[in-house]
Design a protein around this motif. Structure first.
Motif, mmCIF file in Angstrom:
data_model
loop_
_atom_site.group_PDB
_atom_site.id
_atom_site.type_symbol
_atom_site.label_atom_id
_atom_site.label_comp_id
_atom_site.label_asym_id
_atom_site.label_seq_id
_atom_site.Cartn_x
_atom_site.Cartn_y
_atom_site.Cartn_z
ATOM 1 N N PRO A 1 0.031 -5.986 -10.332
ATOM 2 C CA PRO A 1 -0.711 -5.103 -10.727
ATOM 3 C C PRO A 1 -0.698 -4.193 -9.667
ATOM 4 N N HIS A 2 -1.126 -2.777 -10.121
ATOM 5 C CA HIS A 2 -1.207 -1.954 -9.412
ATOM 6 C C HIS A 2 -2.413 -1.026 -9.648
ATOM 7 N N TYR A 3 -3.065 -0.517 -8.677
ATOM 8 C CA TYR A 3 -4.517 0.089 -8.649
ATOM 9 C C TYR A 3 -4.541 1.381 -7.837
ATOM 10 N N GLU A 4 -5.016 2.468 -8.515
ATOM 11 C CA GLU A 4 -5.318 3.639 -7.912
ATOM 12 C C GLU A 4 -6.938 3.565 -7.134
ATOM 13 N N LEU A 5 -6.633 3.980 -6.134
ATOM 14 C CA LEU A 5 -7.868 4.091 -5.239
ATOM 15 C C LEU A 5 -8.680 5.052 -5.854
ATOM 16 N N ASP A 6 -8.633 6.151 -6.477
ATOM 17 C CA ASP A 6 -9.391 7.049 -7.089
ATOM 18 C C ASP A 6 -10.285 6.348 -8.098
ATOM 19 N N ASN A 7 -9.521 5.160 -8.666
ATOM 20 C CA ASN A 7 -10.336 4.343 -9.651
ATOM 21 C C ASN A 7 -11.254 3.234 -9.042
ATOM 22 N N VAL A 8 -11.156 3.233 -7.856
ATOM 23 C CA VAL A 8 -11.812 2.272 -6.907
ATOM 24 C C VAL A 8 -13.218 3.143 -6.647
ATOM 25 N N VAL A 9 -13.033 4.375 -6.201
ATOM 26 C CA VAL A 9 -14.204 5.412 -6.014
ATOM 27 C C VAL A 9 -14.849 5.797 -7.451
ATOM 28 N N TRP A 10 -14.217 5.799 -8.556
ATOM 29 C CA TRP A 10 -14.817 6.498 -9.653
ATOM 30 C C TRP A 10 -14.934 5.610 -10.721
ATOM 31 N N ILE A 11 -15.885 5.356 -11.602
ATOM 32 C CA ILE A 11 -15.961 4.292 -12.755
ATOM 33 C C ILE A 11 -15.714 5.496 -13.999
ATOM 34 N N ARG A 12 -14.593 5.352 -14.664
ATOM 35 C CA ARG A 12 -14.224 6.323 -15.465
ATOM 36 C C ARG A 12 -14.939 6.323 -16.900
ATOM 37 N N HIS A 13 -15.550 7.437 -17.383
ATOM 38 C CA HIS A 13 -16.108 7.354 -18.585
ATOM 39 C C HIS A 13 -15.756 8.489 -19.508
ATOM 40 N N LYS A 14 -15.702 8.588 -20.788
ATOM 41 C CA LYS A 14 -15.523 9.666 -21.476
ATOM 42 C C LYS A 14 -16.163 10.845 -21.305
ATOM 43 N N HIS B 1 0.784 -1.297 0.137
ATOM 44 C CA HIS B 1 0.044 -0.009 -0.145
ATOM 45 C C HIS B 1 0.719 1.041 -0.082
ATOM 46 N N ILE B 2 0.451 2.230 -1.016
ATOM 47 C CA ILE B 2 1.321 3.367 -1.041
ATOM 48 C C ILE B 2 0.214 4.535 -0.836
ATOM 49 N N ILE B 3 0.884 5.280 0.507
ATOM 50 C CA ILE B 3 -0.045 6.559 0.607
ATOM 51 C C ILE B 3 0.575 7.826 0.807
ATOM 52 N N GLY B 4 0.106 8.803 0.289
ATOM 53 C CA GLY B 4 0.809 10.158 0.133
ATOM 54 C C GLY B 4 -0.171 11.093 -0.394
ATOM 55 N N SER B 5 0.284 12.393 -0.262
ATOM 56 C CA SER B 5 -0.675 13.432 -0.714
ATOM 57 C C SER B 5 -0.600 13.669 -2.301
ATOM 58 N N VAL B 6 -1.468 14.417 -2.804
ATOM 59 C CA VAL B 6 -1.262 14.824 -4.078
ATOM 60 C C VAL B 6 0.110 15.213 -4.437
ATOM 61 N N GLY B 7 0.704 14.835 -5.611
ATOM 62 C CA GLY B 7 2.040 15.055 -6.175
ATOM 63 C C GLY B 7 3.081 14.508 -5.239
ATOM 64 N N SER B 8 2.930 13.438 -4.423
ATOM 65 C CA SER B 8 3.789 12.912 -3.569
ATOM 66 C C SER B 8 4.847 11.946 -4.346
ATOM 67 N N GLY B 9 4.062 11.387 -5.390
ATOM 68 C CA GLY B 9 5.075 10.485 -6.323
ATOM 69 C C GLY B 9 4.315 8.915 -6.272
ATOM 70 N N LYS B 10 3.020 9.006 -5.418
ATOM 71 C CA LYS B 10 2.467 7.504 -5.426
ATOM 72 C C LYS B 10 2.296 6.697 -6.746
ATOM 73 N N THR B 11 1.608 7.488 -7.727
ATOM 74 C CA THR B 11 1.346 6.497 -9.032
ATOM 75 C C THR B 11 2.883 6.181 -9.510
ATOM 76 N N THR B 12 3.706 7.105 -9.654
ATOM 77 C CA THR B 12 4.998 6.732 -10.334
ATOM 78 C C THR B 12 5.558 5.773 -9.637
ATOM 79 N N LEU B 13 5.891 5.660 -8.235
ATOM 80 C CA LEU B 13 6.308 4.699 -7.263
ATOM 81 C C LEU B 13 5.650 3.337 -7.622
ATOM 82 N N ALA B 14 4.203 3.252 -7.616
ATOM 83 C CA ALA B 14 3.456 2.306 -7.957
ATOM 84 C C ALA B 14 3.739 1.467 -9.214
ATOM 85 N N LYS B 15 3.624 2.356 -10.306
ATOM 86 C CA LYS B 15 4.302 1.753 -11.569
ATOM 87 C C LYS B 15 5.467 1.209 -11.566
#
Length: 171
Positions: free
Chosen positions: A33-46, A10-24
């Protein structure tokens, strides 16, 4: 605990802390596999994002947690995320300097507006300003809440102030 044997991270940090970069980066190194919690909260649609119901969110998150290996990253530390912290073998808390996070928020917004970087959301000026608000909130409230709530896991929490620590941890 050696990184090679950690399969639930589990990686936690603020906006811009480098979470996604580190996870990738960890994801590609360990083939997890890595997952963003924002994508657990939201279903992404165009046409626009749709917020999952609490039940849908919990079911989706639990399906991830039931798998053998995962990297989950996000700013969230509310009760609905507590199973992530309990199930994780290691928790990386990214404590990146406030000024660096601020710089990264600006840089990310400009790159997204110039279409040099993909965004999971429409990069509006409104969201841009919200990111500063979220960054401040994490600094003043989120960080304190995390350690108050999840300090019981101090044996598996690794606080990271710089990238050198991660490289050392990997080696």
């Amino acid at each position: 605990m050696k990184m090679a044997i950690c399969k639930r991270i589990h990686i936690i940090g603020s906006v811009g802390s480098g979470k996604t970069t580190l996870a990738k980066e960890i994801s590609s190194r360990l083939d997890i596999p890595h997952y963003e919690l924002d994508n657990v909260v939201w279903i992404r649609h165009k046409s626009g994002d749709i917020r999952r119901t609490e039940q849908e969110r919990e079911e989706y998150l639990n399906s991830i947690l039931q798998s053998d290996s995962w990297i989950i990253e996000g700013t969230h530390n509310e009760e609905w995320v507590s199973n992530c912290f309990h199930s994780a073998e290691v928790i990386f808390f990214l404590d990146t300097k406030y000024s660096i996070r601020t710089y990264r928020i600006i840089k990310r917004f400009l790159k997204q507006k110039l279409r040099l970087e993909k965004a999971n959301y429409k990069p509006t000026v409104e969201i841009f300003f919200k990111m500063f608000k979220w960054n401040r909130y994490f600094e003043e409230v989120g960080k304190v809440n995390f350690f108050n709530k999840y300090g019981i896991h101090k044996d598996k929490i690794k606080v990271i102030n710089n990238a050198k620590y991660i490289k050392k941890y990997f080696n």
